[in-house]
Design an enzyme around this catalytic site. Structure first.
Site, PDB file in Angstrom:
ATOM      1  CD  GLU A  87     -18.666  -0.310  25.613  1.00 11.36           C
ATOM      2  OE1 GLU A  87     -19.356   0.398  26.351  1.00 11.36           O
ATOM      3  OE2 GLU A  87     -19.090  -1.354  25.096  1.00 11.36           O
ATOM      4  CG  ASN A 135     -26.930   4.083  30.636  1.00 10.10           C
ATOM      5  OD1 ASN A 135     -27.545   4.281  29.602  1.00 10.10           O
ATOM      6  ND2 ASN A 135     -27.547   3.864  31.784  1.00 10.10           N
ATOM      7  CG  ASP A 156     -24.126  -1.623  25.202  1.00  8.38           C
ATOM      8  OD1 ASP A 156     -23.131  -2.193  24.729  1.00  8.38           O
ATOM      9  OD2 ASP A 156     -24.190  -1.273  26.406  1.00  8.38           O
ATOM     10  CB  ALA A 204     -23.969  -7.175  31.539  1.00  7.66           C
TER      11      ALA A 204
END
Length: 384
Positions: free
Chosen positions: A131, A221, A274, A309
């Site tokens: 990512e 997102n 995530d 985050a």
């Protein structure tokens, strides 16, 4: 390893349709770490394990996870961290997981990929997800802006080759210089190209899908929002039945109605956590890719500007949220946490309760809490 016969009030089977098949009641037999049979009704003999009032489902598959238990795949010793992270999330029903790496300098990423590749080869991890660093600065989320790069072919080769075939997914913003060519390069290695952290418009997103992208990284997102005159990448992803759409179903990243909307779209919903290091750990101060993160009230946000985050989510909690808050049928929520991510990554031996697959199973209580976990035919925790 002797055969094990398991019965439950509900067994969730795979399906090629939009909804999953359910046996009520049903049974599953395992032998040698594999599922050998599954069927409806009561088993022909006394089961070795009986779960009345419980649901037997395939073990969860997390395609996008950065850490947990206080550890991160970007730690100085990513291999040691990976073992701890896998243990923490396995207790929550995740029997298969990827190692997601956030943006870092190329030499650091190359070193981490090489170290994690060995754990993929050993079967601890299912693969590696990059990512970053090929993300849009305008939609960077919790990634260090100065480290973001355009996807130069040599750099793509460098990281893919470091993984020795273990890099299974790469998130990329297709509007970057060379973005579409990089998608073709990534898929040429047999990896999934995922559109994410992007300011691409609808038409460019469609071009990226035509170039080989088959996934959307945490849709809605860190991407251009939906607009009535410029639909953006989310609509391009969600209207395509060949696309897998990542969903962070934690009540923070998306409103429950959007979780329900994605699950009902033509795209195939993939629940991901995530999760960063604070998942299954104490709240407080952490770092994610060199950025300071404060975890409080169930949310992980950058200290600098409050940007989300990652999360502290586990996949069992995502399933509960999807069912209880978004109103998604249990079988469909389980499918999004198991079969769909396995299909997205091309994992042919997990994600389904089906003869020949690994005996990776999770037992869910009526409240959808994890009651038991089986990994490769062995019960974990109290049933060991």
């Amino acid at each position: 390893m002797s055969p094990t016969l398991i019965s439950a009030s509900r067994v969730i089977l795979p399906s090629d349709a939009k909804t999953s098949a359910v046996l009520e009641p049903g049974w599953v037999e395992t032998d040698g770490g594999r599922i050998t049979a599954a069927g409806p009704g009561l088993p022909a003999r006394e089961p070795d394990a009986d779960f009345p009032d419980a649901t037997l489902a395939p073990g969860f598959v997390d395609a996008h996870i950065h850490g947990g238990g206080g550890f991160s795949f970007n730690d100085a010793d990513p291999a040691a961290a990976a073992v701890r992270i896998a243990d923490v999330h396995r207790a929550h029903g995740t029997t298969t997981l990827m190692a997601s790496l956030v943006t870092a300098p190329l030499p650091q990423l190359e070193k981490a990929v090489a170290a994690l590749a060995a754990l993929v080869e050993e079967g601890v991890l299912a693969g590696i997800h990059l990512e970053g660093p090929w993300l849009s600065p305008d939609h960077r989320g919790a990634h260090t802006e100065d480290l973001l790069l355009a996807p130069e072919p040599a750099a793509v080769d460098r990281l893919m080759l470091a993984g020795r075939g273990t890099v299974r997914m790469v998130t990329i913003a297709p509007e970057l210089e060379g973005g579409l060519a990089a998608i073709r390069q990534i898929t040429g290695y047999g990896a999934v190209a995922a559109i994410g952290h992007t300011g691409a418009g609808y038409d460019l997103a469609r071009q990226a899908i035509a170039a080989g992208a088959t996934a959307g990284t945490h849709v809605f997102n860190a991407m251009r929002p939906l607009h009535h005159r410029e639909p953006g990448p989310a609509l391009a992803l969600l209207e395509d039945p060949a696309v897998f759409a990542e969903v962070i179903a934690d009540g923070v990243h998306l409103h429950p109605s959007l979780v329900r909307f994605i699950a009902a779209s033509p795209a195939r919903a993939v629940f991901v956590t995530d999760a960063m290091a604070a998942a299954c750990a104490q709240e407080g101060r952490y770092q994610l890719g060199g950025l300071d993160v404060r975890v409080a009230g169930g949310e992980a946000r950058l200290v600098s500007d409050g940007t989300i985050a990652g999360s502290i989510l586990t996949l069992d909690a995502a399933v509960r949220h999807a069912v209880h808050d978004a109103g998604i049928p249990l079988a469909d929520a389980v499918r999004a946490a198991s079969q769909n991510p396995a299909d997205m990554l091309g994992l042919t031996d997990v994600g389904r309760v089906e003869a020949g697959r690994k005996a990776d199973l999770v037992v869910l209580s009526p409240e959808l809490e994890v009651a038991a976990v089986m990994k490769a035919g062995r019960w974990l925790g109290p049933r060991d």
